[in-house]
Scaffold this motif. Sequence first.
Motif, PDB file in Angstrom:
ATOM      1  N   PHE A  25       0.783  -1.307   0.119  1.00  0.00           N
ATOM      2  CA  PHE A  25       0.144  -0.047   0.091  1.00  0.00           C
ATOM      3  C   PHE A  25       0.894   1.096  -0.024  1.00  0.00           C
ATOM      4  CE2 PHE A  25      -2.295   3.530   1.817  1.00  0.00           C
ATOM      5  CZ  PHE A  25      -3.739   3.235   1.441  1.00  0.00           C
ATOM      6  N   LEU A  26       1.941   1.260   1.071  1.00  0.00           N
ATOM      7  CA  LEU A  26       2.489   2.565   0.968  1.00  0.00           C
ATOM      8  C   LEU A  26       3.396   2.548  -0.450  1.00  0.00           C
ATOM      9  CD1 LEU A  26       3.930   4.518   2.714  1.00  0.00           C
ATOM     10  CD2 LEU A  26       5.406   3.234   3.877  1.00  0.00           C
ATOM     11  N   HIS A  27       3.954   1.538  -0.850  1.00  0.00           N
ATOM     12  CA  HIS A  27       4.937   1.601  -2.085  1.00  0.00           C
ATOM     13  C   HIS A  27       3.963   2.353  -3.247  1.00  0.00           C
ATOM     14  CE1 HIS A  27       6.690   0.155  -5.927  1.00  0.00           C
ATOM     15  NE2 HIS A  27       7.814   0.461  -5.140  1.00  0.00           N
ATOM     16  N   GLY A  28       2.725   1.855  -3.075  1.00  0.00           N
ATOM     17  CA  GLY A  28       1.604   2.317  -4.175  1.00  0.00           C
ATOM     18  C   GLY A  28       1.618   3.885  -4.236  1.00  0.00           C
ATOM     19  N   ARG A  29       1.437   4.457  -3.103  1.00  0.00           N
ATOM     20  CA  ARG A  29       1.128   5.767  -2.737  1.00  0.00           C
ATOM     21  C   ARG A  29       2.498   6.637  -3.132  1.00  0.00           C
ATOM     22  NH1 ARG A  29      -3.005   7.885   0.457  1.00  0.00           N
ATOM     23  NH2 ARG A  29      -4.841   6.636   0.189  1.00  0.00           N
ATOM     24  N   LEU A  30       3.551   6.073  -2.843  1.00  0.00           N
ATOM     25  CA  LEU A  30       4.869   6.618  -3.175  1.00  0.00           C
ATOM     26  C   LEU A  30       5.381   6.440  -4.711  1.00  0.00           C
ATOM     27  CD1 LEU A  30       6.966   5.298  -0.108  1.00  0.00           C
ATOM     28  CD2 LEU A  30       6.526   7.518  -0.704  1.00  0.00           C
ATOM     29  N   GLU A  31       4.556   5.821  -5.367  1.00  0.00           N
ATOM     30  CA  GLU A  31       4.821   5.930  -6.906  1.00  0.00           C
ATOM     31  C   GLU A  31       4.634   7.155  -7.540  1.00  0.00           C
ATOM     32  OE1 GLU A  31       2.339   2.281  -8.286  1.00  0.00           O
ATOM     33  OE2 GLU A  31       4.450   1.185  -8.125  1.00  0.00           O
ATOM     34  N   LYS A  32       3.771   7.947  -6.751  1.00  0.00           N
ATOM     35  CA  LYS A  32       3.412   9.346  -7.219  1.00  0.00           C
ATOM     36  C   LYS A  32       4.684  10.072  -6.833  1.00  0.00           C
ATOM     37  CE  LYS A  32      -1.116   9.469  -6.334  1.00  0.00           C
ATOM     38  NZ  LYS A  32      -2.580  10.161  -5.672  1.00  0.00           N
ATOM     39  N   THR A  33       5.159  10.952  -7.992  1.00  0.00           N
ATOM     40  CA  THR A  33       6.538  11.686  -7.797  1.00  0.00           C
ATOM     41  C   THR A  33       6.341  13.042  -7.518  1.00  0.00           C
ATOM     42  OG1 THR A  33       6.499  12.097 -10.162  1.00  0.00           O
ATOM     43  CG2 THR A  33       7.479  10.063  -9.756  1.00  0.00           C
ATOM     44  N   GLU A  34       5.397  13.643  -7.301  1.00  0.00           N
ATOM     45  CA  GLU A  34       5.105  15.073  -6.780  1.00  0.00           C
ATOM     46  C   GLU A  34       5.534  15.201  -5.390  1.00  0.00           C
ATOM     47  OE1 GLU A  34       0.943  13.572  -6.529  1.00  0.00           O
ATOM     48  OE2 GLU A  34       2.366  13.505  -8.091  1.00  0.00           O
ATOM     49  N   PRO A  35       5.819  16.061  -4.692  1.00  0.00           N
ATOM     50  CA  PRO A  35       6.091  16.516  -3.433  1.00  0.00           C
ATOM     51  C   PRO A  35       4.897  15.965  -2.545  1.00  0.00           C
ATOM     52  CG  PRO A  35       6.922  18.348  -4.724  1.00  0.00           C
ATOM     53  CD  PRO A  35       6.323  17.666  -5.444  1.00  0.00           C
ATOM     54  N   MET A  36       5.195  15.354  -1.613  1.00  0.00           N
ATOM     55  CA  MET A  36       4.091  15.140  -0.623  1.00  0.00           C
ATOM     56  C   MET A  36       4.778  14.832   0.855  1.00  0.00           C
ATOM     57  SD  MET A  36       3.477  11.046  -1.206  1.00  0.00           S
ATOM     58  CE  MET A  36       3.289  11.151  -2.739  1.00  0.00           C
ATOM     59  N   VAL A  37       3.853  15.168   1.774  1.00  0.00           N
ATOM     60  CA  VAL A  37       4.226  14.950   3.231  1.00  0.00           C
ATOM     61  C   VAL A  37       3.553  13.611   3.740  1.00  0.00           C
ATOM     62  CG1 VAL A  37       3.745  15.988   5.700  1.00  0.00           C
ATOM     63  CG2 VAL A  37       4.605  17.374   3.622  1.00  0.00           C
ATOM     64  N   ILE A  38       3.997  13.012   4.093  1.00  0.00           N
ATOM     65  CA  ILE A  38       3.436  11.718   4.633  1.00  0.00           C
ATOM     66  C   ILE A  38       3.497  11.498   6.102  1.00  0.00           C
ATOM     67  CG2 ILE A  38       3.265   9.050   4.645  1.00  0.00           C
ATOM     68  CD1 ILE A  38       4.467   9.412   1.774  1.00  0.00           C
ATOM     69  N   GLY A  39       2.424  11.269   6.982  1.00  0.00           N
ATOM     70  CA  GLY A  39       2.700  11.043   8.465  1.00  0.00           C
ATOM     71  C   GLY A  39       2.925   9.695   8.764  1.00  0.00           C
ATOM     72  N   ILE A  40       3.708   9.159   9.469  1.00  0.00           N
ATOM     73  CA  ILE A  40       4.195   7.785   9.876  1.00  0.00           C
ATOM     74  C   ILE A  40       4.066   7.405  11.356  1.00  0.00           C
ATOM     75  CG2 ILE A  40       5.934   6.028   9.727  1.00  0.00           C
ATOM     76  CD1 ILE A  40       4.734   6.625   6.905  1.00  0.00           C
ATOM     77  N   GLY A  41       3.152   6.608  11.679  1.00  0.00           N
ATOM     78  CA  GLY A  41       3.254   5.801  13.100  1.00  0.00           C
ATOM     79  C   GLY A  41       4.332   5.203  13.466  1.00  0.00           C
ATOM     80  N   SER A  42       4.525   4.836  14.763  1.00  0.00           N
ATOM     81  CA  SER A  42       5.624   4.105  15.324  1.00  0.00           C
ATOM     82  C   SER A  42       5.197   2.589  15.716  1.00  0.00           C
ATOM     83  CB  SER A  42       6.137   4.539  16.508  1.00  0.00           C
ATOM     84  OG  SER A  42       5.172   4.875  17.395  1.00  0.00           O
ATOM     85  N   LYS A  85      13.294   5.720  -4.777  1.00  0.00           N
ATOM     86  CA  LYS A  85      13.877   7.047  -4.640  1.00  0.00           C
ATOM     87  C   LYS A  85      12.832   7.988  -4.844  1.00  0.00           C
ATOM     88  CE  LYS A  85      18.154   9.397  -6.123  1.00  0.00           C
ATOM     89  NZ  LYS A  85      19.276   9.387  -6.540  1.00  0.00           N
ATOM     90  N   ARG A  86      12.461   8.728  -3.673  1.00  0.00           N
ATOM     91  CA  ARG A  86      11.531   9.903  -3.681  1.00  0.00           C
ATOM     92  C   ARG A  86      12.023  10.899  -2.612  1.00  0.00           C
ATOM     93  NH1 ARG A  86      10.059   7.615  -7.477  1.00  0.00           N
ATOM     94  NH2 ARG A  86       8.228   6.728  -7.990  1.00  0.00           N
ATOM     95  N   GLN A  87      13.011  11.742  -3.327  1.00  0.00           N
ATOM     96  CA  GLN A  87      13.668  12.780  -2.636  1.00  0.00           C
ATOM     97  C   GLN A  87      12.772  13.882  -2.307  1.00  0.00           C
ATOM     98  OE1 GLN A  87      16.798  13.191  -5.623  1.00  0.00           O
ATOM     99  NE2 GLN A  87      18.279  12.762  -3.819  1.00  0.00           N
ATOM    100  N   LYS A  88      11.511  14.100  -3.203  1.00  0.00           N
ATOM    101  CA  LYS A  88      10.530  14.965  -2.639  1.00  0.00           C
ATOM    102  C   LYS A  88       9.471  14.547  -1.649  1.00  0.00           C
ATOM    103  CE  LYS A  88      10.845  16.951  -7.352  1.00  0.00           C
ATOM    104  NZ  LYS A  88      10.049  17.643  -8.701  1.00  0.00           N
ATOM    105  N   ALA A  89       9.662  13.501  -1.161  1.00  0.00           N
ATOM    106  CA  ALA A  89       8.974  13.044  -0.017  1.00  0.00           C
ATOM    107  C   ALA A  89       9.412  13.464   1.146  1.00  0.00           C
ATOM    108  CB  ALA A  89       8.522  11.318  -0.076  1.00  0.00           C
ATOM    109  N   GLU A  90       8.347  13.923   2.243  1.00  0.00           N
ATOM    110  CA  GLU A  90       8.898  14.362   3.489  1.00  0.00           C
ATOM    111  C   GLU A  90       8.022  13.251   4.367  1.00  0.00           C
ATOM    112  OE1 GLU A  90      10.074  19.073   3.157  1.00  0.00           O
ATOM    113  OE2 GLU A  90       7.991  18.406   3.230  1.00  0.00           O
TER     114      GLU A  90
END
Length: 279
Positions: free
Chosen positions: A64-81, A96-101
């Motif tokens: 699921f996460l990989h599918g969302r990261l296939e978009k190359t535009e800048p994005m902010v993603i919240g991540i749990g622990s 490689k998604r250097q524009k992802a935060e």
Amino acid sequence: MVQAAHDADLVKIFVDRVPSDCIKLETRMLKQFSLTSCTVVPDSDMPLTMDGTMSVVASAGARFLHGRLEKTEPMVIGIGSGRTMSEVVRMLPRIKRQKAEFVSATGDFATLSAANPFEVIHALLDKTHGKGFAFTAPLVVDEPDDRELFLRQKSVQRSFAMLRSAAFIMIGIGHLGPGSFFQQFGLLNDEEQADLARANVTTDLAGNLVDGEGNFIDTGIARRMLGMERELLRSRDVIAVCAGMEKWKAARAALRTGCLNGFVTSRRVAERILDEDAV
């Protein structure tokens, strides 16, 4: 050659075919809890505990996460622990998604572990070459006044501001009782855990305590926890990943809050959640 590439973390194999009974469970979950996405995976031959089902559930979460990261535009993603999110990230292919935060959704455990929010974010940066931000505060503070102090810190306010603009937020489901991360990481003593049990606290949802009916708890230890703001849980696209039969009550409580948009779990957990007679 494929196996060698897989072992070297150069490729990742996901299974597309899902048994029809899992698809039926997904459909029921979507309808009953007003979800926009649901993934139910078959149980393996391992025990139905968190450890036994983690690999198949985390693999689905990673897909699921990989599918969302296939978009190359800048994005902010919240991540749990926690252990589940740690395993999801471990199983994520390098992309490689250097524009992802990536920003942590909760405070820190103050314990060296792969499940610690800081380590989960760090592992994501290694996989994606993106940018990462972690809460510079503990998940559970000593006093309610300490929580207010941390909330005034600029670094914490920055994290909340980033979460408000997150494209989506992916978290695990924290349960209470034996084997919980509260117990494993020594976040609460025995008396505090007993207090939670008496209040019917069933789950931790990104640093928010919830009872079995899906109501947020505002008293006691809840006043000392530093997690996501509830309005963020209600307004953002929140996806939860849950492995292990010991977490089914916690997962049901989290779903009852109405804060989840997506859910990833195994067949037996989904069946138990949907069982109207389950208590």
